[in-house]
Design an enzyme around this catalytic site. Structure first.
Site, PDB file in Angstrom:
ATOM      1  N   ASP A   1     122.414 -41.281  13.449  1.00 30.60           N
ATOM      2  CA  ASP A   1     122.434 -40.793  14.832  1.00 30.60           C
ATOM      3  C   ASP A   1     123.176 -41.822  15.687  1.00 30.60           C
ATOM      4  O   ASP A   1     122.837 -43.005  15.673  1.00 30.60           O
ATOM      5  CB  ASP A   1     120.986 -40.625  15.311  1.00 30.60           C
ATOM      6  CG  ASP A   1     120.905 -39.888  16.646  1.00 30.60           C
ATOM      7  OD1 ASP A   1     120.101 -38.948  16.726  1.00 30.60           O
ATOM      8  OD2 ASP A   1     121.622 -40.259  17.582  1.00 30.60           O
TER       9      ASP A   1
ATOM     10  N   ASP B   1     126.662 -35.675  17.108  1.00 31.87           N
ATOM     11  CA  ASP B   1     126.394 -37.101  16.882  1.00 31.87           C
ATOM     12  C   ASP B   1     125.309 -37.379  15.850  1.00 31.87           C
ATOM     13  O   ASP B   1     124.752 -38.456  15.816  1.00 31.87           O
ATOM     14  CB  ASP B   1     126.050 -37.794  18.215  1.00 31.87           C
ATOM     15  CG  ASP B   1     124.600 -37.669  18.593  1.00 31.87           C
ATOM     16  OD1 ASP B   1     124.014 -36.606  18.326  1.00 31.87           O
ATOM     17  OD2 ASP B   1     124.053 -38.643  19.132  1.00 31.87           O
ATOM     18  N   GLU B   2     125.061 -36.401  15.006  1.00 29.37           N
ATOM     19  CA  GLU B   2     123.929 -36.535  14.093  1.00 29.37           C
ATOM     20  C   GLU B   2     124.233 -35.856  12.759  1.00 29.37           C
ATOM     21  O   GLU B   2     124.780 -34.755  12.744  1.00 29.37           O
ATOM     22  CB  GLU B   2     122.782 -35.767  14.751  1.00 29.37           C
ATOM     23  CG  GLU B   2     121.419 -36.286  14.548  1.00 29.37           C
ATOM     24  CD  GLU B   2     120.434 -35.324  15.211  1.00 29.37           C
ATOM     25  OE1 GLU B   2     119.383 -35.127  14.625  1.00 29.37           O
ATOM     26  OE2 GLU B   2     120.736 -34.764  16.278  1.00 29.37           O
TER      27      GLU B   2
HETATM   28  N1  DCP Z   1     123.475 -34.480  25.439  1.00 33.16           N
HETATM   29  C1  DCP Z   1     123.675 -33.641  26.532  1.00 33.16           C
HETATM   30  N2  DCP Z   1     122.589 -33.100  27.189  1.00 33.16           N
HETATM   31  C2  DCP Z   1     121.315 -33.417  26.809  1.00 33.16           C
HETATM   32  C3  DCP Z   1     121.114 -34.265  25.695  1.00 33.16           C
HETATM   33  C4  DCP Z   1     122.217 -34.786  25.027  1.00 33.16           C
HETATM   34  O1  DCP Z   1     124.811 -33.344  26.880  1.00 33.16           O
HETATM   35  N3  DCP Z   1     120.276 -32.909  27.465  1.00 33.16           N
HETATM   36  C5  DCP Z   1     124.669 -35.066  24.779  1.00 33.16           C
HETATM   37  C6  DCP Z   1     124.916 -36.456  25.296  1.00 33.16           C
HETATM   38  C7  DCP Z   1     124.468 -37.376  24.217  1.00 33.16           C
HETATM   39  C8  DCP Z   1     124.671 -36.544  22.963  1.00 33.16           C
HETATM   40  O2  DCP Z   1     124.471 -35.190  23.379  1.00 33.16           O
HETATM   41  O3  DCP Z   1     125.209 -38.579  24.216  1.00 33.16           O
HETATM   42  C9  DCP Z   1     123.703 -36.894  21.872  1.00 33.16           C
HETATM   43  O4  DCP Z   1     122.357 -36.685  22.286  1.00 33.16           O
HETATM   44  P1  DCP Z   1     121.161 -37.621  21.851  1.00 33.16           P
HETATM   45  O5  DCP Z   1     119.910 -36.910  22.248  1.00 33.16           O
HETATM   46  O6  DCP Z   1     121.315 -38.056  20.447  1.00 33.16           O
HETATM   47  O7  DCP Z   1     121.284 -38.869  22.838  1.00 33.16           O
HETATM   48  P2  DCP Z   1     122.205 -40.126  22.806  1.00 33.16           P
HETATM   49  O8  DCP Z   1     123.100 -40.181  21.637  1.00 33.16           O
HETATM   50  O9  DCP Z   1     122.885 -40.186  24.140  1.00 33.16           O
HETATM   51  O10 DCP Z   1     121.144 -41.313  22.757  1.00 33.16           O
HETATM   52  P3  DCP Z   1     120.301 -41.916  21.542  1.00 33.16           P
HETATM   53  O11 DCP Z   1     120.801 -43.329  21.404  1.00 33.16           O
HETATM   54  O12 DCP Z   1     118.892 -41.887  22.020  1.00 33.16           O
HETATM   55  O13 DCP Z   1     120.537 -41.074  20.354  1.00 33.16           O
HETATM   56 CA    CA Z   2     122.323 -39.952  19.535  1.00 35.66          CA
END
Ligand code: DCP
Ligand code: CA
Length: 390
Positions: free
Chosen positions: A11, A111-112
């Site tokens: 992730d 991203d996963e």
């Molecule tokens: N995303 C979005 N709206 C949301 C949640 C996420 O557009 N409500 C997008 C932005 C994030 C990406 O999807 O960067 C990936 O979501 P994640 O939940 O994996 O969050 P992050 O990668 O930002 O943070 P983490 O380090 O907790 O994985």
């Molecule tokens: Ca993420």
């Protein structure tokens, strides 16, 4: 030696924010909020933030939070608009690094991904080293960080990738799944949202250990969903993370609102159905060789025809081209039709690397990107011109 079942869950950390910081190094180390972007890459001025950098998270800013609220928590946060194309590029680059090592990559969002390292003990005696290698290459080549969880089950791999975020590797040895999960709050288990959490809290179940210890007889009375969660808490993989049931073919058909012998209309319909077939093929990481079509005449007579391709494919374009050829051979060109259908069978293991040409690779990549856009912004986000009229 017994076969080892091993999953990585990778992730990316603060994904959109990390890409923004990489694109503009002056943002590195600073609290930033990434605004929402529409499918054309334009930022959406109002509403919630897509994500926050880890520097901004210290102030309590989170994905999905209204922008005004995030700015209240962190008035010094820098707000940046998103660059969707760049996220797709970064995502592709990360998962192609993963594919250098993992025999199978199951991408589940931008991203996963789950990486299947089962039965690789001879080539990879130490999976932690491989995880670190993947992380290093991602850092060096893409300029962002990833967190990885390693476990015998997908559920535990997913939970553990969150354990040492950002930039962490967490390894849960086989046999320790249940004890790893036990102290965690039930909300950490994928599938448990706020409502489910409240429901379990009312029953006195707060941790995954407490959930695992509920007698099965009692769990049964709470329904199938609770049984799945209970099995996860007990360190077993459950139905929604278990690899798909075996699929032998994918097809779609549609009866027209009115019988038609308009070739343009029929081909547009075939294209629309093939889009759906291709999307399902790529989502399942299937690849097939035998394309077949069915047509039904206005008098309900149905006929089919199939042909085997020289290579296996999941490409909408390739399936469609064969479908169009078959349709032109099969249909007399004037008798009105009431239905058309297209499908593909004879599945191989995975999508084969292209032996043909670079344009084919590029096209397959493009189709995968469109799938991701559709998943994120709805099925009408990207529509080929030929089926607009439908
Ligand atoms: N995303 C979005 N709206 C949301 C949640 C996420 O557009 N409500 C997008 C932005 C994030 C990406 O999807 O960067 C990936 O979501 P994640 O939940 O994996 O969050 P992050 O990668 O930002 O943070 P983490 O380090 O907790 O994985
Ligand atoms: Ca993420």
């Amino acid at each position: 030696m017994s076969a080892r079942s091993s999953w990585f869950h990778l992730d990316l950390d603060a994904f959109f924010a990390s890409v923004e910081q990489k694109l503009d190094p002056s943002l590195k180390g600073k609290p930033i909020l990434v605004g929402r972007v529409d499918p054309h890459g334009k930022s959406v001025p109002r509403g919630v933030i897509a994500t926050a950098s880890y520097e901004a998270r210290k102030f309590g800013c989170r994905s999905g939070m209204p922008l005004f609220q995030a700015l209240k928590l962190c008035p010094n946060c820098i707000v940046v608009g998103g660059h969707y194309e760049e996220y797709i590029k970064a995502s592709d680059a990360v998962f192609s690094i993963c594919a250098r090592y993992a025999p199978r990559v199951e991408q589940i969002s931008l991203d996963e991904a789950f990486l299947d390292f089962s039965r690789t003990e001879l080539i990879y005696p130490n999976l932690i080293n491989i995880a670190n290698k993947i992380k290093e290459e991602v850092k060096k080549e893409v300029g962002i960080t990833a967190s990885i969880g390693i476990a015998a089950t997908k559920v535990v791999a997913k939970v553990s990738s969150d354990f040492k975020k950002p930039d962490g590797v967490t390894y849960v040895p086989k046999g320790f799944e249940k004890s790893f999960l036990a102290p965690l709050p039930i909300r950490d288990l994928p599938g448990i949202g706020r409502k489910m959490e409240e429901y379990f809290h009312k029953l006195g179940v707060k941790t995954l250990g407490e959930l695992a210890d509920v007698p099965f007889e009692k769990i049964k009375a709470w329904g199938q969903f609770s049984i799945n969660l209970w099995e996860s808490a007990n360190g077993r993989d459950n139905i929604w993370f278990v690899p798909r049931i075996e699929v032998k073919s994918v097809s779609h058909s549609e009866t027209f609102a009115r019988n038609s012998n308009d070739l343009k209309f029929i081909l547009a319909m075939l294209q629309k159905l093939t889009e759906k077939v291709g999307e399902r093929m790529r989502k399942g990481v299937y690849s097939g060789r035998c394309v077949y079509i069915t047509i039904r005449y206005s008098d309900f007579r149905s006929v089919s025809r199939q042909r085997v391709l020289p290579y296996s494919t999941s490409s909408t374009k390739e399936i469609y081209e064969m479908g169009e050829e078959l349709l032109k051979e099969l249909w007399d060109g004037h008798t009105p039709l009431r239905l058309v259908g297209i499908g593909i069978s004879q599945f191989g293991e995975t999508i084969q690397p292209s032996l043909f040409d670079a344009t084919r690779d590029k096209r397959l990549e493009l189709e995968k990107r469109v799938d991701i856009l559709k998943e994120r912004f709805g099925k009408d986000a990207v529509i080929p011109a030929s089926i607009m009229k439908l």
